[in-house]
Design a protein around this motif. Structure first.
Motif, PDB file in Angstrom:
ATOM      1  N   CYS A  36       0.831  -1.210   0.000  1.00  0.00           N
ATOM      2  CA  CYS A  36       0.000   0.000   0.000  1.00  0.00           C
ATOM      3  C   CYS A  36       0.864   1.258   0.000  1.00  0.00           C
ATOM      4  CB  CYS A  36      -0.904  -0.011   1.226  1.00  0.00           C
ATOM      5  SG  CYS A  36      -0.011  -0.371   2.759  1.00  0.00           S
TER       6      CYS A  36
ATOM      7  N   CYS B 277       0.931  -0.433   9.435  1.00  0.00           N
ATOM      8  CA  CYS B 277      -0.212   0.069   8.664  1.00  0.00           C
ATOM      9  C   CYS B 277      -0.150   1.587   8.656  1.00  0.00           C
ATOM     10  CB  CYS B 277      -1.538  -0.381   9.259  1.00  0.00           C
ATOM     11  SG  CYS B 277      -2.980   0.467   8.535  1.00  0.00           S
TER      12      CYS B 277
ATOM     13  N   CYS C 283      -1.971  -7.138   5.014  1.00  0.00           N
ATOM     14  CA  CYS C 283      -2.076  -6.737   6.423  1.00  0.00           C
ATOM     15  C   CYS C 283      -3.296  -7.459   6.969  1.00  0.00           C
ATOM     16  CB  CYS C 283      -2.242  -5.219   6.553  1.00  0.00           C
ATOM     17  SG  CYS C 283      -3.857  -4.635   6.002  1.00  0.00           S
TER      18      CYS C 283
ATOM     19  N   GLN D 175      -5.646   1.110  11.233  1.00  0.00           N
ATOM     20  CA  GLN D 175      -5.893  -0.289  11.587  1.00  0.00           C
ATOM     21  C   GLN D 175      -6.786  -0.375  12.832  1.00  0.00           C
ATOM     22  OE1 GLN D 175      -5.308  -4.200  10.181  1.00  0.00           O
ATOM     23  NE2 GLN D 175      -4.476  -2.328   9.318  1.00  0.00           N
TER      24      GLN D 175
HETATM   25 FE1  F3S Z   1      -1.900  -0.815   4.115  1.00  0.00          FE
HETATM   26 FE2  F3S Z   1      -3.503  -2.552   5.223  1.00  0.00          FE
HETATM   27 FE3  F3S Z   1      -3.138  -0.268   6.340  1.00  0.00          FE
HETATM   28  S1  F3S Z   1      -3.245  -2.246   3.085  1.00  0.00           S
HETATM   29  S2  F3S Z   1      -2.783   1.166   4.711  1.00  0.00           S
HETATM   30  S3  F3S Z   1      -1.562  -1.838   6.006  1.00  0.00           S
HETATM   31  S4  F3S Z   1      -5.112  -1.273   6.124  1.00  0.00           S
END
Ligand code: F3S
Length: 427
Positions: A132, A313, A372, A393
């Protein structure tokens, strides 16, 4: 919608049926949006693979991954043979980490499906970044470049920090863009639509990464899908702070672009950020607003005993992994707790070579990639409460998995992983 001669030829099949389907999709999509034309793009971030049982069965029933792409990327009722991508295209996060499939509760059949999907995407010329945060692994469009990106945290970074231009696209529009090199010219592709709308005056200056997440969560909740212009920030925030601010702002609201005066490229001054217009509203971010954001993010948290800590995240940088190693030095994860840390696979490879992965694993944690917990819907069995250093998250995973979620600093989370109890608080 006005099409160029080249675009009309694509629509009429001069470049084959898949490109014709892709152009047909873009025309329908653009007309629904009120776009008058398409714009050329050579930077697409999308998703192609098939890692769910539903997609696996669909592929089996309808003739393989061309059928999946035809249905889910091109909205095509007939199966078309997919040609190589016309544009630079990189893959966003996937639905699993094939190297930790067992921990995620997935069997070999799903790993095989994942591998087939990757081989399919690679044969189309797609870069398998699987993150991401494509901007952390070399996808850095230049300022003003027209892009077609999915994934809200990546979109807001692309627009705000890099000054490139993208709307929040979907699997279908990015699939069509990678075959045509076009995307509808509307929304944030148009310079006038990139001007700030709301002034945010900072009184309680965010300090660490967690603080920037709380700040983003508050701004997103108030501004929703408009464009905040932030003033009063002292030291320019680093990559991790900008990443967490944007991810949080696009979680509580629909922010796709923000300006920080003196920091982000389209905001050298307040006047430039607003394009000479007056703000529709002014808000202040002080201690009370920071407290409110913290309480909202921790709304599901009750039990201090935790069974799971998830970090990364948006996906962690190498610097964030080094911080975790410093915090874990000489300590071990509690036997009743699982610590999962997510990073782009390219950064994980560096972490392995630098010995960072070994430090994490020797302490009892796992360094993972490609996905994730929210994307894969995977958490350790028996998890009732978890801790996160990510507002995004902490917002999503409790709702998705029916667990309680604590939000705190990275240090709070590592402490919780070691003790089995979350003791963090707003300081
Ligand atoms: Fe990435 Fe998962 Fe957070 S895709 S932005 S780690 S919700």
């Amino acid at each position: 919608m006005r099409l160029t001669d080249a675009e009309r030829a694509m629509l009429e099949g001069a470049e084959g049926p898949a490109v014709a389907r892709a152009m047909d999709l873009l025309v329908r999509y653009g007309e629904a949006l009120g776009a008058e034309r398409l714009v050329e793009t050579n930077n697409v971030c999308g998703t192609i693979g098939a890692t769910t049982p539903f997609m696996r069965d669909f592929a089996a029933r309808h003739g393989g991954l061309d059928a999946v792409f035809s249905e889910f990327n091109l909205d095509s009722p007939e199966v078309v043979k997919v040609p190589r991508a016309r544009t630079f295209t990189c893959h966003l996060q996937q639905g699993m980490d094939p190297d930790h499939a067992a921990a995620m509760g997935l069997g070999t059949e799903m790993v095989q499906l994942f591998r087939r999907g990757e081989a399919f995407a690679a044969a189309l010329g797609v870069e398998l970044a699987n993150t991401c945060t494509p901007y952390q692994v070399g996808n850095l469009p230049r300022r003003g470049e027209h892009c077609a990106w999915m994934e809200s945290s990546a979109v807001v970074f692309c627009n705000s920090v890099l000054g490139a231009r993208t709307n929040t696209e979907g699997r279908e529009s990015t699939g069509a863009a990678m075959l045509t090199g076009r995307i509808p010219y509307w929304g944030l592709h148009i310079p006038e639509n990139r001007r700030g709308t709301h002034l945010v005056e900072v009184e309680a200056e965010p300090a660490d990464v967690a603080d920037w997440g709380l700040f983003g969560y508050y701004v997103g909740e108030v501004v929703q899908d408009r464009i905040p212009v932030i003033v009063g920030v002292g030291a320019p925030p680093d990559l991790a702070r900008l990443k967490h601010f944007g991810a949080a702002a696009s979680t509580s609201g629909g922010i796709e672009l923000y300006h920080i005066v003196g920091v982000t490229p389209e905001a050298p001054t307040r006047e430039a950020a607003f394009g000479g217009a007056r703000p529709a509203a002014t808000l202040r971010y002080g201690r009370a607003e920071r407290r409110l954001a913290y309480e909202r993010v921790n709304a599901t948290a009750r039990r201090r005993e935790i069974q799971f800590v998830m970090l990364g995240c948006p996906h962690y940088s190498l610097e964030q992994l080094r911080e975790v190693c410093r915090l874990l030095a000489g300590r071990r994860v509690h036997p009743d707790v699982e610590l999962w840390i997510f990073a782009p696979r390219a950064i994980r490879a560096l972490a392995v070579r630098e010995g960072i992965a070994k430090i994490i694993e020797d302490a009892g944690g796992r360094l993972m990639s490609d996905t994730c917990s929210a994307m894969s819907r995977a958490i350790p069995p028996g998890t009732r409460a978890a801790a996160f250093d990510s507002v995004k998250q902490a917002h999503y995973l409790p709702a998705i998995m029916g667990i309680e979620g604590w939000f705190g600093t990275t240090a709070d989370c590592i402490e919780a992983a070691v003790r089995g109890r979350f003791e963090g608080d707003l300081r």
